[in-house]
Design an enzyme around this catalytic site. Sequence first.
Site, mmCIF file in Angstrom:
data_model
loop_
_atom_site.group_PDB
_atom_site.id
_atom_site.type_symbol
_atom_site.label_atom_id
_atom_site.label_comp_id
_atom_site.label_asym_id
_atom_site.label_seq_id
_atom_site.Cartn_x
_atom_site.Cartn_y
_atom_site.Cartn_z
ATOM 1 N N GLY A 138 27.791 30.507 82.522
ATOM 2 C CA GLY A 138 27.188 30.825 83.811
ATOM 3 C C GLY A 138 27.798 32.061 84.434
ATOM 4 N N GLY B 173 31.981 36.469 89.659
ATOM 5 C CA GLY B 173 32.667 36.195 88.412
ATOM 6 C C GLY B 173 31.799 35.444 87.440
ATOM 7 N N VAL C 262 31.656 32.097 84.425
ATOM 8 C CA VAL C 262 32.188 30.778 84.128
ATOM 9 C C VAL C 262 32.148 30.575 82.629
ATOM 10 C CG1 VAL C 262 32.017 28.308 84.591
ATOM 11 C CG2 VAL C 262 31.319 29.946 86.345
ATOM 12 N N ASP D 21 25.400 28.962 100.320
ATOM 13 C CA ASP D 21 24.721 29.493 99.129
ATOM 14 C C ASP D 21 24.230 28.349 98.251
ATOM 15 O OD1 ASP D 21 23.679 31.411 97.461
ATOM 16 O OD2 ASP D 21 25.543 31.773 96.382
#
Length: 891
Positions: A596, A601, A603, A725
């Site tokens: 992801g 950043g 994952v 979010d």
Amino acid sequence: MLSCWSTMTMITFSLSTTSAGNHTDQLALLAFKSQISHDPLRLLNSWNTSLHFCQWQGVTCGRRHQRVVKLVLKSRGLAGSLSPYIGNLSFLHTIDLENNSFHGEISSSEVLGRLLRLRVFALGNNSFTSELPSNFSRNLESLSLGRNKLSGTFPKQLCALQKLKTLRLASNNLTGSLPYDLGNLSSLQFIDLASNFLEGGIPYSIGQLKSLYFLGLDENMLSSKLPPSIYNLSSLWTLGLTMNRIVDRLPSDIGRTFLPNLRELFIGENHFFGPLPSSLFNISTLEMLELSRNGFTGKVPDNMGNTQKLQVLSLSHNNQLGSSGHSDDLKFLSSINSTVLRVIQASDCQLSGILHKSLANISFTQLEELILSGNQISGIIPSEIFIKLPNLTILQLSDNFLTADNSFTGSLPVEVGNFEYLVDMDVSNNYLEGEIPNTLSKCLSLRQLSLMGNSFQGSIPPSFSSLQGLKFLDLSQNKISGQIPMFLQNQSSSLQYLNLSFNNFEGAMPTQGIFQNASAFSILGNNKLCGGISELQLPACPIIKQKRFGKHQISLGLKVAIGVIVSTTVLAALLSGRCWVMRRTKNGFSPANSIGKGHFGSVFKATFHEGTEPVAVKVLNMIDHKASKSFMAECEALRNVRHRNLMKILTACSTVDFQGNDFKAIIFKFMPNGSLENWLHPIRSDDSYLTKNLNLSRRLNIAIDVASALDYLHNQCETPIVHCDLKPNNILLDEDMVAHVGDFGLAKSLQRKNSNSGTTDTTSSFSPRGTIGYIPPGRRPTDEEFEDGLDLHQFCKIALRKEVMKIIDPHVLEHEEEEEEEEEANDDHRDIHLNNSEIQRSTRHESGKIEECITSIIRVGVECSMPSPSERMEIKNALKELLAAKKLYFS
């Protein structure tokens, strides 16, 4: 007007390439299009002169004559009226416009009478208001007009359709009685007339329908006795008579002589009387038996060994069903020999006797619901119920003569969390020990919980903060220790009674919420508590005195700060080592391991050591100057929160890499089922199967999980947290498809309104951050349909005023829906055979309840997305609405 329009149209089209018949079909289709007022999918855009009409969407032509033989526009969101010019499609054998928003009158009998080849006429689930048409072709095989607003009586002319196999007229406004000639429909296999206003008796001629497998007459006003001929329908699978006024007995030999293939018998809410025939349970094909709210008397037969396919047994509200105090009334339970049994309902009868251990026998492993409340059952509750019935979610034994003391020993099984609909749990005065399982927090319907008089140890699980509906909590006379959790004083909690007496609690007493009323709680026998309201007369909590450190004073706050700095330094050293191990692992953060990508950043899936559980590592992109701020925001937001529906941080690291660059990462528990986004909108073609498994039940559970997490963040944390979010990409699913909210990089902590401090809650004053627009399940806000002022909110709001089932993602109801099989486009006649899937789809599933459930869910979504924040539903109320919808769905 229409004739003038047709004349102008004739001038426009070239006649050189089409025959007169073909041109008639083209004009008829264009006339049909002209009556469409709403086409959200723009399907009819293809209906223009640049394409031959046989290539228009929804149109199928015969191969030999290029004439229209099928018009199929099912579930396309179309609105408008039905043009009478369909009568000019003289080769038409199938018209299917089901599940749209057509209104007005169905074409006149004269128009329909011209369609001599018509075999399938399907206009169900629209809003037609005319009387039921009657002048159909004698070739008609399927007539589907259910879920409209049709009125009038059942036309006798329909009884002349010798080839008719399927008749669906449910959920209309039909009145009068059923015609005696109904038995003339010799080919009839399926008839559904439920939810109308039909009255009188069922005609004796019904027994002539030898091919009939489904008879649905529920929710009418039918009265008198059933004709004996109805029991001669040897092909019958489903007999639905619920909610009528029928007064009758069931034949004593019903299962020996009659209805050998019966699978579903629904006769609840009538006036059936007399004993239940024991022969009924000789029918080995029985799957659902609904006999509630009648006048059955006597003992429940205990010869159910042949009912190996039985899934639902409902006997409730037969207030004379039982043997008047005999001890073997419940023997019928142990005689059931079905490994697929899911529901037993026998409340409000006269059943007596005791619950035997055999109730939890091996054949009941699939049992989900056991309701025996309102009887005369005595004795103790067998502990085997909790151990050997892993799928039990509803257990109701109230209003009996059961004792509370059952001599349970050992620990309370963690599987108790499987009872999602558990309302009242009392295991007081037993010998239970160990810690209170935190899985109890999954029982979101729990209202009363009593664990008093046991030997439970440890602390009150923090996860109990999710039990927002809990009104009564008694943990007295145990060995529970630690501080009294602050979440118990939450003002929004529904807690009305709390007993913590005679335990080992210590520390400061809360002073808010229920702890403001000394009569609502008890803390006797906890000698290490201090503070609290004055009525308690507890000693004051000790004040930490300042101590000299050289020439300086070190306050308690500074001591805490020093402790934090020291522990953080040690932790940083440990984490640096762990980060170094991760960085030196071969291919540790290669793109192949990426699962992801977020705002700041990526994952990655990783393992620290071979054989250990995988973890998810969020590596911040330190090139972006906002990444460091996001790292701190996420750590700050999640450091003091604990909830089963939040992503769990295992650890975090902040160090430098081998080049001296900043390196920051957060390590979470790995979620094997990925993000909700991947399930709703698979990117790869090989992932397309995912959406098919995300049915209504799973989607509703996920919505409840997310709402529970938000309710915790907004209302139960000491400092409220706003996610900022929330979207499917940030909702992760574990191995059990439980949802966890993650990615708190944009989270914002708020201050509650406090009249003393002057601080205010800024929930409505800050601007949302993160992804523009909420990305919901199903359609995205960027869908091509949303233009000219129409957005997702308005789209759903409009649907609430009409019919919400038309906007639902087809995958939601995939277990009940099936795409119609495409047949070869030709003009040859063929029989329409009903396949097994259609039979299953047509049985007595509660489609009305499903629609009501979906309507509730859509309403929550609309109210939570109102343009003005002040108009939006509070998350705690949204959670209650979703839980109510779930209860309705599974009822």
